[in-house]
Write an enzyme that holds these catalytic residues in place. Sequence first.
Site, PDB file in Angstrom:
ATOM      1  CB  SER A 268      18.648  27.741 -33.601  1.00  0.00           C
ATOM      2  OG  SER A 268      19.232  28.964 -33.188  1.00  0.00           O
TER       3      SER A 268
ATOM      4  CE1 TYR B  56      24.004  26.118 -35.574  1.00  0.00           C
ATOM      5  CE2 TYR B  56      22.759  28.097 -35.044  1.00  0.00           C
ATOM      6  CZ  TYR B  56      23.156  26.803 -34.731  1.00  0.00           C
ATOM      7  OH  TYR B  56      22.684  26.210 -33.594  1.00  0.00           O
TER       8      TYR B  56
END
Length: 255
Positions: free
Chosen positions: A140, A153
């Site tokens: 990410s 996350y």
Amino acid sequence: MNLKGKTILITGGASGIGLESAKQFLALGANVIITGRNKEKLDQAKKLYPQLTAIQNDVSNPDDALKLYHIAESLGGIDILYNNAGVSNPTNNLAKANDKITEMAAYEMDINYISVVRLNNLFLKMLQNRPEAAIINTTSILSYVPSNLAPTYSATKAALRFYTASLRNHLEVAKSNIKVFELLPPLVATEMAKGIDAKTITPETLVKALLDGIQKNKFTIRVGDTKVVYFLSRFFPKTAYKLINPVKNSIKLSA
């Protein structure tokens, strides 16, 4: 890497990025197996693309992961393992006591990181026996700069980024035929992004970049704003942090 005729297994393939990936891989002549926990979504995906093989499976469950391996083996094996499945919990305000923070953190780490390591270990020997094989891990933009609204996350994706680099190097030293690709998306317009007030790209745009990178053997595939944040995080880290964490997000945390 030539994708025509390859068999690819996509975790979390019944919706969002996973389903768009299945669509585009099929268009290139690949054979596609998708997995997911939601049978209804899997059935819908199968209706949309009858060529798919859809398997209900929870990759965070060790028994299910082993079962998935044996099913793939019975189908003739795979050439590409695409670790796409991932979860993100709502805002974790670490400054406020919350009994669920540890539980939610463990859940995210298990699916976003531990499950990827587990599947890679299970499928490694199978992939090594293919003429040309690959592992794709989705990290990410937040693996470079964490989001205050998604700290765990961000941490799971940073862990996966370091693991991916190490795995690639280990396999290169071992002169393995397995190529290791890392996809680094910005915020993508999927269910996970609902309610987030920020710029997004479409799954179609992301997957096009992924396939282009794979076909060109580009092992680190940064898409959209990830390219900018990567540069800023190296040379202007404070600017990068403010870009990922604008003032409006600080207001949300203090509310």
